[in-house]
Design a protein around this motif. Structure first.
Motif, PDB file in Angstrom:
ATOM      1  N   ALA A 159      40.523 -11.466 -13.097  1.00  0.00           N
ATOM      2  CA  ALA A 159      41.370 -12.875 -13.216  1.00  0.00           C
ATOM      3  C   ALA A 159      41.474 -13.223 -11.659  1.00  0.00           C
ATOM      4  O   ALA A 159      41.247 -14.587 -11.510  1.00  0.00           O
ATOM      5  CB  ALA A 159      42.484 -12.845 -13.829  1.00  0.00           C
ATOM      6  N   VAL A 160      41.909 -12.360 -10.578  1.00  0.00           N
ATOM      7  CA  VAL A 160      41.884 -12.599  -9.361  1.00  0.00           C
ATOM      8  C   VAL A 160      40.657 -13.308  -8.802  1.00  0.00           C
ATOM      9  O   VAL A 160      40.584 -14.379  -7.900  1.00  0.00           O
ATOM     10  CB  VAL A 160      42.626 -11.729  -8.458  1.00  0.00           C
ATOM     11  N   ILE A 161      39.620 -12.311  -8.861  1.00  0.00           N
ATOM     12  CA  ILE A 161      38.371 -12.834  -8.113  1.00  0.00           C
ATOM     13  C   ILE A 161      37.879 -14.018  -8.922  1.00  0.00           C
ATOM     14  O   ILE A 161      37.494 -14.913  -8.077  1.00  0.00           O
ATOM     15  CB  ILE A 161      37.415 -11.721  -8.469  1.00  0.00           C
ATOM     16  N   ASP A 162      38.150 -14.160 -10.137  1.00  0.00           N
ATOM     17  CA  ASP A 162      37.479 -15.396 -10.840  1.00  0.00           C
ATOM     18  C   ASP A 162      38.179 -16.624 -10.303  1.00  0.00           C
ATOM     19  O   ASP A 162      37.579 -17.747 -10.202  1.00  0.00           O
ATOM     20  CB  ASP A 162      37.682 -15.241 -12.309  1.00  0.00           C
ATOM     21  N   SER A 163      39.471 -16.633 -10.324  1.00  0.00           N
ATOM     22  CA  SER A 163      40.359 -17.455  -9.421  1.00  0.00           C
ATOM     23  C   SER A 163      39.889 -18.179  -8.411  1.00  0.00           C
ATOM     24  O   SER A 163      39.817 -19.282  -8.150  1.00  0.00           O
ATOM     25  CB  SER A 163      41.876 -17.200  -9.797  1.00  0.00           C
ATOM     26  N   VAL A 164      39.762 -17.230  -7.341  1.00  0.00           N
ATOM     27  CA  VAL A 164      39.460 -17.511  -6.067  1.00  0.00           C
ATOM     28  C   VAL A 164      38.023 -18.026  -6.037  1.00  0.00           C
ATOM     29  O   VAL A 164      37.473 -18.961  -5.156  1.00  0.00           O
ATOM     30  CB  VAL A 164      39.510 -16.318  -5.068  1.00  0.00           C
ATOM     31  N   GLN A 165      37.071 -17.467  -6.751  1.00  0.00           N
ATOM     32  CA  GLN A 165      35.613 -17.868  -6.913  1.00  0.00           C
ATOM     33  C   GLN A 165      35.617 -19.584  -7.319  1.00  0.00           C
ATOM     34  O   GLN A 165      34.935 -20.198  -6.757  1.00  0.00           O
ATOM     35  CB  GLN A 165      35.044 -17.333  -7.791  1.00  0.00           C
ATOM     36  N   LEU A 166      36.545 -19.740  -8.558  1.00  0.00           N
ATOM     37  CA  LEU A 166      36.261 -21.227  -8.833  1.00  0.00           C
ATOM     38  C   LEU A 166      37.124 -21.948  -7.903  1.00  0.00           C
ATOM     39  O   LEU A 166      36.750 -23.091  -7.511  1.00  0.00           O
ATOM     40  CB  LEU A 166      37.136 -21.093 -10.189  1.00  0.00           C
ATOM     41  N   GLY A 167      38.205 -21.703  -7.269  1.00  0.00           N
ATOM     42  CA  GLY A 167      39.070 -22.257  -6.323  1.00  0.00           C
ATOM     43  C   GLY A 167      38.243 -22.796  -4.929  1.00  0.00           C
ATOM     44  O   GLY A 167      38.232 -24.026  -4.447  1.00  0.00           O
ATOM     45  N   LEU A 168      37.372 -21.819  -4.513  1.00  0.00           N
ATOM     46  CA  LEU A 168      36.745 -22.117  -3.284  1.00  0.00           C
ATOM     47  C   LEU A 168      35.032 -22.527  -3.680  1.00  0.00           C
ATOM     48  O   LEU A 168      34.283 -22.607  -2.512  1.00  0.00           O
ATOM     49  CB  LEU A 168      36.563 -20.761  -2.283  1.00  0.00           C
ATOM     50  N   ASN A 169      34.716 -22.420  -4.721  1.00  0.00           N
ATOM     51  CA  ASN A 169      33.568 -22.932  -5.412  1.00  0.00           C
ATOM     52  C   ASN A 169      32.290 -22.047  -4.694  1.00  0.00           C
ATOM     53  O   ASN A 169      31.318 -22.461  -4.132  1.00  0.00           O
ATOM     54  CB  ASN A 169      33.122 -24.308  -4.928  1.00  0.00           C
ATOM     55  N   LEU A 170      32.711 -20.600  -4.756  1.00  0.00           N
ATOM     56  CA  LEU A 170      31.701 -19.622  -4.133  1.00  0.00           C
ATOM     57  C   LEU A 170      30.775 -19.216  -5.307  1.00  0.00           C
ATOM     58  O   LEU A 170      30.997 -19.307  -6.668  1.00  0.00           O
ATOM     59  CB  LEU A 170      32.533 -18.344  -4.012  1.00  0.00           C
ATOM     60  N   SER A 171      29.561 -18.874  -4.830  1.00  0.00           N
ATOM     61  CA  SER A 171      28.560 -18.274  -5.518  1.00  0.00           C
ATOM     62  C   SER A 171      28.846 -16.889  -6.164  1.00  0.00           C
ATOM     63  O   SER A 171      29.814 -16.169  -5.401  1.00  0.00           O
ATOM     64  CB  SER A 171      27.127 -18.091  -4.824  1.00  0.00           C
ATOM     65  N   ASP A 172      28.071 -16.416  -7.078  1.00  0.00           N
ATOM     66  CA  ASP A 172      28.305 -15.026  -7.774  1.00  0.00           C
ATOM     67  C   ASP A 172      27.919 -14.005  -6.643  1.00  0.00           C
ATOM     68  O   ASP A 172      28.519 -12.959  -6.374  1.00  0.00           O
ATOM     69  CB  ASP A 172      27.241 -14.571  -8.929  1.00  0.00           C
ATOM     70  N   GLU A 173      26.929 -14.358  -5.528  1.00  0.00           N
ATOM     71  CA  GLU A 173      26.792 -13.379  -4.511  1.00  0.00           C
ATOM     72  C   GLU A 173      27.806 -13.370  -3.558  1.00  0.00           C
ATOM     73  O   GLU A 173      28.158 -12.303  -2.697  1.00  0.00           O
ATOM     74  CB  GLU A 173      25.331 -13.942  -3.757  1.00  0.00           C
ATOM     75  N   HIS A 174      28.399 -14.413  -3.094  1.00  0.00           N
ATOM     76  CA  HIS A 174      29.764 -14.317  -2.463  1.00  0.00           C
ATOM     77  C   HIS A 174      30.920 -13.471  -2.857  1.00  0.00           C
ATOM     78  O   HIS A 174      31.442 -12.877  -1.977  1.00  0.00           O
ATOM     79  CB  HIS A 174      30.421 -15.905  -2.165  1.00  0.00           C
TER      80      HIS A 174
END
Length: 489
Positions: free
Chosen positions: A392-407
């Motif tokens: 959940a932490v990783i998903d939240s940061v990925q969504l908030g920063l608009n990061l790709s799966d590779e990031h």
């Protein structure tokens, strides 16, 4: 023959003589003294002196006025200008398969435990299946017993197992002499024996008796970044070229929760064995990364944030960590505040202009439908190391920063292979990026850590020299990654 005590005194004198502050002050004082002596020899009668002053050109008078000011400005700059801080190298604890905790084994121990009820074991089974962790994570030896051995001796043994082997790896990598380490900073949030973990390291390696020692505790998973920021500050005031050893870990055995409160079981389920050691210096020679920025954000004044990760007794008197249901929302707010603080320092001008225009439009037009503009941090960084608190932490940061799966791949794979290793996890992610051969000279890395208090601490690194070989914690398994975590969950 010169005694050891004499050598230590000579070393201290050398540091004093080479300290740039004292050197500048001494140079200016000597120069002023020489000029005064010369002036005393050149004093002429008053009439002759006035005559010479009348003959001076305006440019001479101007230079006479500017020169002292310029010297003072240069001296002030050398005093106030911060020194650059570099990461000489780092090492992570190399896991041992004899301490593996496959999901089936972990659940079996929960079922036969005399402490847990049936509803608790069902909860553990649900969480671990959705945890994003694989079959090779490690638990400490103390947890291999049906009734875990949470004694102080076992805690010390676990800490030493992780810390000593990690420091040994770092010393082998850097080939640095032990007497070149001038500051030792350790962080372990939950396990605080007396003497401290830092003192045990000094004892084990017979470090010099004038070493500065700092032991951090109770600061949660972001303490590793806090320790780096503290090391940066220490390197500004100790002699130039000094070295700081930073050691980050978490000791799990003594803090094992034996009760049946669900919110206090997440620590048992997600935390795994791990540790890291870093050597920092103001000397660029052989350094691998440059520390560009450290930003710390603390929401401790807010009661909800302060208690969202809280160590306390349950109704039966068992000590454990309670994780609040507001944890993700508070983590998002602290990350947003941290981004606001660090953004102007690292974002390109185009992104800052967009952010300013959107913010102005929202305030001036009073149109709530205008969504706040999230700067594109992908333009500022090539790599991201996000604390592996859970999927959940990783998903939240990925969504908030608009990061790709590779990031976010280094974060997900670290969680899968090693679990949540608290403050050390970001260094396993950096090792993953390097072992995959993705790090290039000049690449920028953003480390993001969340911790109790509640806080979000971040560090920005710039690569100077990528690792020449893949000989870190991923060496035996990097060829198997990345894996599809969704299929395993």
């Amino acid at each position: 023959m010169t005694s050891l005590s004499d050598l230590k005194h000579l070393k201290r004198l050398y540091y004093l003589a080479t300290n740039k502050f004292l050197l500048m002050a001494t140079t200016i004082t000597l120069a002023a003294a020489v000029l005064l002596l010369q002036a005393a020899q050149w004093i002429a009668p008053i009439d002759e002196l006035l005559s010479q002053l009348r003959d001076l050109r305006p440019i001479n008078l101007l230079l006479a006025a500017i020169l002292p000011t310029a010297m003072l400005r240069i001296y002030s700059y050398l005093i106030r200008h911060p020194r650059n801080v570099y990461l000489v190298d780092y090492a992570c604890f190399r896991t041992s398969y004899k301490y593996r905790a496959p999901k089936a084994t972990f659940l079996e121990h929960a079922h036969i435990s005399p402490f847990f009820g049936e509803s608790t074991t069902k909860f553990i089974a649900r969480v671990i299946e959705r945890s994003g962790m694989g079959e090779d994570t490690l638990v400490p030896p103390a947890l291999y017993y049906v009734e875990p051995d949470c004694s102080l001796d076992e805690g010390r043994s676990e800490a030493e197992m992780v810390i000593f082997s990690t420091i040994d790896d770092l010393l082998a990598k850097t080939c640095i002499a032990l007497d070149a380490i001038h500051v030792l900073i350790t962080n372990c949030s939950l396990f605080c024996p007396v003497p401290s973990i830092a003192d045990r390291i000094v004892n084990r390696y017979a470090l010099q008796d004038d070493i500065r020692v700092i032991n951090l505790s109770g600061m949660g998973c972001s303490a590793g970044v806090t320790a780096v920021g503290l090391a940066k500050n220490m390197l500004q005031i100790i002699p130039s070229g000094s070295h700081v050893l930073v050691v980050s870990t978490e000791t799990l055995g003594p803090e094992y929760y034996k009760g049946n409160v669900r919110s206090m079981h997440l620590g048992n389920i997600l935390f795994r064995v791990g540790g890291s050691a870093m050597l920092l210096s103001t000397c660029k020679h052989r350094a691998r990364f440059k520390l560009a920025h450290v930003e710390r954000t603390l929401f401790g004044a807010d009661d909800a944030a302060y208690r969202c990760v809280y160590q306390e007794d349950d109704p039966e008197g068992n000590i454990g960590l309670t994780l609040s249901k507001d944890l993700m929302a508070i983590a998002g707010e602290t990350l947003k505040a941290n981004m606001t603080a660090i953004g102007p320092l690292i974002l390109p001008t185009s992104e800052l202009i967009k952010y300013f225009l959107f913010s102005t439009a929202r305030k001036v037009l009073h149109r709530r439908k205008i969504r706040p503009y999230i700067p594109d941090f992908r333009m500022a960084f090539e790599h991201f190391c996000i604390h592996v608190g859970g999927p959940a932490v990783i998903d939240s940061v990925q969504l908030g920063l608009n990061l790709s799966d590779e990031h976010v791949e280094p974060s997900r794979m670290t969680l899968h292979r090693f679990g949540n290793q608290s403050s050390a996890s970001v260094w396993y992610q950096l090792a993953y990026i390097e072992d995959k051969g993705r790090m290039r000279k000049g690449d920028r890395v953003w480390m993001i850590g969340f911790g109790a208090g509640y806080k979000c601490n971040t560090a920005v690194w710039v690569c100077i020299q990528p690792s020449p070989n893949a000989n870190g914690p991923w060496a035996s398994c990097i060829h198997r990654y990345p894996v599809d975590v969704s299929k395993e969950g």
